[in-house]
Design a protein around this motif. Sequence first.
Motif, PDB file in Angstrom:
ATOM      1  N   VAL A 182       1.090  -0.830   0.115  1.00  0.00           N
ATOM      2  CA  VAL A 182       0.303   0.318   0.105  1.00  0.00           C
ATOM      3  C   VAL A 182       1.138   1.139  -0.086  1.00  0.00           C
ATOM      4  O   VAL A 182       2.020   0.754   0.607  1.00  0.00           O
ATOM      5  CB  VAL A 182      -0.858  -0.039   1.185  1.00  0.00           C
ATOM      6  CG1 VAL A 182      -1.520   1.693   1.281  1.00  0.00           C
ATOM      7  CG2 VAL A 182      -2.065  -1.515   1.231  1.00  0.00           C
ATOM      8  N   ALA A 183       0.384   2.260  -0.900  1.00  0.00           N
ATOM      9  CA  ALA A 183       0.967   3.692  -0.631  1.00  0.00           C
ATOM     10  C   ALA A 183       0.829   4.729  -0.476  1.00  0.00           C
ATOM     11  O   ALA A 183      -0.337   4.134   0.395  1.00  0.00           O
ATOM     12  CB  ALA A 183       0.755   4.248  -2.043  1.00  0.00           C
ATOM     13  N   VAL A 184       1.443   5.467   0.631  1.00  0.00           N
ATOM     14  CA  VAL A 184       1.400   6.413   1.577  1.00  0.00           C
ATOM     15  C   VAL A 184       0.121   6.809   1.599  1.00  0.00           C
ATOM     16  O   VAL A 184       0.358   7.663   0.029  1.00  0.00           O
ATOM     17  CB  VAL A 184       2.531   7.228   2.681  1.00  0.00           C
ATOM     18  CG1 VAL A 184       2.199   7.831   3.126  1.00  0.00           C
ATOM     19  CG2 VAL A 184       3.487   6.266   2.538  1.00  0.00           C
ATOM     20  N   THR A 187      -4.616  11.125   0.007  1.00  0.00           N
ATOM     21  CA  THR A 187      -5.856  11.757   0.390  1.00  0.00           C
ATOM     22  C   THR A 187      -6.824  11.079   1.208  1.00  0.00           C
ATOM     23  O   THR A 187      -6.048   9.778   1.301  1.00  0.00           O
ATOM     24  CB  THR A 187      -6.714  11.951  -1.339  1.00  0.00           C
ATOM     25  OG1 THR A 187      -7.125  10.633  -1.122  1.00  0.00           O
ATOM     26  CG2 THR A 187      -6.040  12.748  -1.690  1.00  0.00           C
ATOM     27  N   TRP A 188      -8.174  11.688   1.625  1.00  0.00           N
ATOM     28  CA  TRP A 188      -8.430  10.809   2.888  1.00  0.00           C
ATOM     29  C   TRP A 188      -9.396   9.522   2.207  1.00  0.00           C
ATOM     30  O   TRP A 188      -9.375   8.707   2.286  1.00  0.00           O
ATOM     31  CB  TRP A 188      -9.873  11.690   3.546  1.00  0.00           C
ATOM     32  CG  TRP A 188      -9.039  11.936   4.507  1.00  0.00           C
ATOM     33  CD1 TRP A 188      -9.026  14.052   4.125  1.00  0.00           C
ATOM     34  CD2 TRP A 188      -8.666  11.470   5.503  1.00  0.00           C
ATOM     35  NE1 TRP A 188      -8.418  14.444   5.107  1.00  0.00           N
ATOM     36  CE2 TRP A 188      -8.265  13.100   5.999  1.00  0.00           C
ATOM     37  CE3 TRP A 188      -8.006  10.254   5.767  1.00  0.00           C
ATOM     38  CZ2 TRP A 188      -7.566  13.165   7.547  1.00  0.00           C
ATOM     39  CZ3 TRP A 188      -7.408  10.712   7.759  1.00  0.00           C
ATOM     40  CH2 TRP A 188      -7.312  11.966   8.031  1.00  0.00           C
ATOM     41  N   ASP A 189      -9.602   9.697   0.062  1.00  0.00           N
ATOM     42  CA  ASP A 189      -9.745   8.031  -0.200  1.00  0.00           C
ATOM     43  C   ASP A 189      -9.290   7.555  -0.132  1.00  0.00           C
ATOM     44  O   ASP A 189      -9.413   6.219  -0.188  1.00  0.00           O
ATOM     45  CB  ASP A 189     -10.366   9.121  -1.882  1.00  0.00           C
ATOM     46  CG  ASP A 189     -11.857   9.710  -1.903  1.00  0.00           C
ATOM     47  OD1 ASP A 189     -13.063   9.297  -0.411  1.00  0.00           O
ATOM     48  OD2 ASP A 189     -11.682  10.369  -2.356  1.00  0.00           O
ATOM     49  N   GLU A 190      -7.820   7.941  -0.755  1.00  0.00           N
ATOM     50  CA  GLU A 190      -6.574   6.978  -0.230  1.00  0.00           C
ATOM     51  C   GLU A 190      -6.458   6.740   0.992  1.00  0.00           C
ATOM     52  O   GLU A 190      -6.150   5.211   0.890  1.00  0.00           O
ATOM     53  CB  GLU A 190      -5.017   7.659  -0.661  1.00  0.00           C
ATOM     54  CG  GLU A 190      -5.605   7.868  -2.165  1.00  0.00           C
ATOM     55  CD  GLU A 190      -4.333   9.093  -2.730  1.00  0.00           C
ATOM     56  OE1 GLU A 190      -3.926   9.528  -4.285  1.00  0.00           O
ATOM     57  OE2 GLU A 190      -2.982   9.033  -1.840  1.00  0.00           O
ATOM     58  N   TYR A 191      -6.890   6.501   1.874  1.00  0.00           N
ATOM     59  CA  TYR A 191      -6.565   6.605   3.505  1.00  0.00           C
ATOM     60  C   TYR A 191      -7.892   5.681   3.856  1.00  0.00           C
ATOM     61  O   TYR A 191      -7.163   4.097   4.472  1.00  0.00           O
ATOM     62  CB  TYR A 191      -6.415   7.631   4.470  1.00  0.00           C
ATOM     63  CG  TYR A 191      -6.515   7.123   5.440  1.00  0.00           C
ATOM     64  CD1 TYR A 191      -5.119   7.310   6.550  1.00  0.00           C
ATOM     65  CD2 TYR A 191      -6.954   6.905   6.425  1.00  0.00           C
ATOM     66  CE1 TYR A 191      -4.584   7.044   7.430  1.00  0.00           C
ATOM     67  CE2 TYR A 191      -7.142   6.913   8.352  1.00  0.00           C
ATOM     68  CZ  TYR A 191      -5.437   6.457   8.537  1.00  0.00           C
ATOM     69  OH  TYR A 191      -5.575   6.475   9.680  1.00  0.00           O
ATOM     70  N   TYR A 192      -8.883   5.513   3.318  1.00  0.00           N
ATOM     71  CA  TYR A 192      -9.666   4.654   3.165  1.00  0.00           C
ATOM     72  C   TYR A 192      -9.300   3.161   2.790  1.00  0.00           C
ATOM     73  O   TYR A 192      -9.827   2.516   2.982  1.00  0.00           O
ATOM     74  CB  TYR A 192     -10.701   5.943   2.388  1.00  0.00           C
ATOM     75  CG  TYR A 192     -12.655   4.705   2.260  1.00  0.00           C
ATOM     76  CD1 TYR A 192     -12.734   3.662   3.482  1.00  0.00           C
ATOM     77  CD2 TYR A 192     -12.978   4.135   1.494  1.00  0.00           C
ATOM     78  CE1 TYR A 192     -13.781   2.666   3.356  1.00  0.00           C
ATOM     79  CE2 TYR A 192     -13.725   2.658   1.255  1.00  0.00           C
ATOM     80  CZ  TYR A 192     -14.558   2.564   2.195  1.00  0.00           C
ATOM     81  OH  TYR A 192     -15.441   1.453   1.927  1.00  0.00           O
TER      82      TYR A 192
END
Length: 452
Positions: A182-184, A187-192
């Motif tokens: 998983v990439a760091v 955005t919050w969408d990527e965090y989800y």
Amino acid sequence: MKHIPSAATRRALTALAAGTVAAIALAGCSAGTGGGGSDSTGDGSFDSIEAALETGGEITYWSWTPSAEAQVAAFEKAYPNVKVNLVNAGTNNEEYTKLQNAIKAGSGAPDVVQVEYYAFPQFALTDAFVDLSQYGFGDFEDDYTASTWNSVTDGDAIYGLPQDSGPMALFYNKTVFDAAGVAVPTTWDEYYEAAKAIHAADPNAYITNDIGDAGFATSMIWQAGGQPFATSGTDVTLDLQDEGSKKWADNWNRLVQEDLLAPYGSWSDEWFRGLGDGSLATLVIGAWMPGNLISGAPDGSGDWRVAPMPTYDGTAATAENGGGGQAVTKQSENAELAAGFLWWLNNSDESISTFLESGGFPSTTAELSSEEFLSDAPEYFGGQKINEVLAAAADDVVEGWNYLPYQVYANSIFGDTVGQSYQNGTDLNEGLTAWQDALVEYGDSQGFSVNK
């Protein structure tokens, strides 16, 4: 100041403490509640401060910071005519309860007192603190970050000087992210999406924990651009369904309702174990966190890194989380001397260096931009120059945030309102609405005029 764990203290205040906060609100609706002392006999400039430091005297200082003892010793060496009585009156609400009792009694308050940013408005409203602008403290504004300066001022009035700051960033376990491929997230969408991937790779691992904490929630609403609290005198406006509040709730709902958050509180033994063994992959938290990770989760050494806080559209934005400063109380019999100590405490190189050595994160722009500070590369964080990220975060704090003039009480009932949404896995917007309704009712009962 080094941040003190707040998840428990801010959500589980005693009935006595709630009653004390009620007294704060009531006092805010009347004048002259400071008691004792005098407003000032200063000449309106810093000259009276310098003269008081040379003349000397005795003052009392309430603080719970780990650096306080060393700072007081260094101050007394620099100003041998001054005696500072250092008292640990308790942390957070314990100290605030004692302070408000002293204010109500008209005696017993210290000359200088430590106050977190979220609690400043309550005591300023009671007229409990000396306005330091009369001593020329306005000249120090550029020495501090805009967000921390705003937290100790009200218009032209200056009720304290900032000590530390807590611009939020993403602390993440690189080993866990690499193992999950998983990439760091930026955005919050990527965090989800990262939360789902990490939990799928290991059902015992979570991207973070959160069972409902007022300090975290308000910081997240702040970052989302929310401005749910506005105060003018005793007129209060509440809107916990403004655009920023809803933006955060809608975003965080995904994690709450899909069981993607570790089901335990911060600062618990389980939390520290998770930080050390990799079952807790990130913390979205204030810049004061590194020392707590190093001391509390030593098994995570070498795994952790720091990145900017995820945002909603990829544009840099963060908020303050924790931190505070000191104020001079109106009960002080020697306000000039107390103000001089406060100036030295939060504006002298020697004191700030002592504070940083104890693990504090600065609010002063000089330290945030110094090469020595920026080049620090702790082994715990794999040799990363973490302060480069954290100092940049201090420049990206969203403007316009204000706390309620009864924020201590507000935080104490968060668990009974928004906390129920966490517990039941229901819409956080419903919890925010319940919190708002309770805060409107409380404010009106204490003599505030509350609109929503």
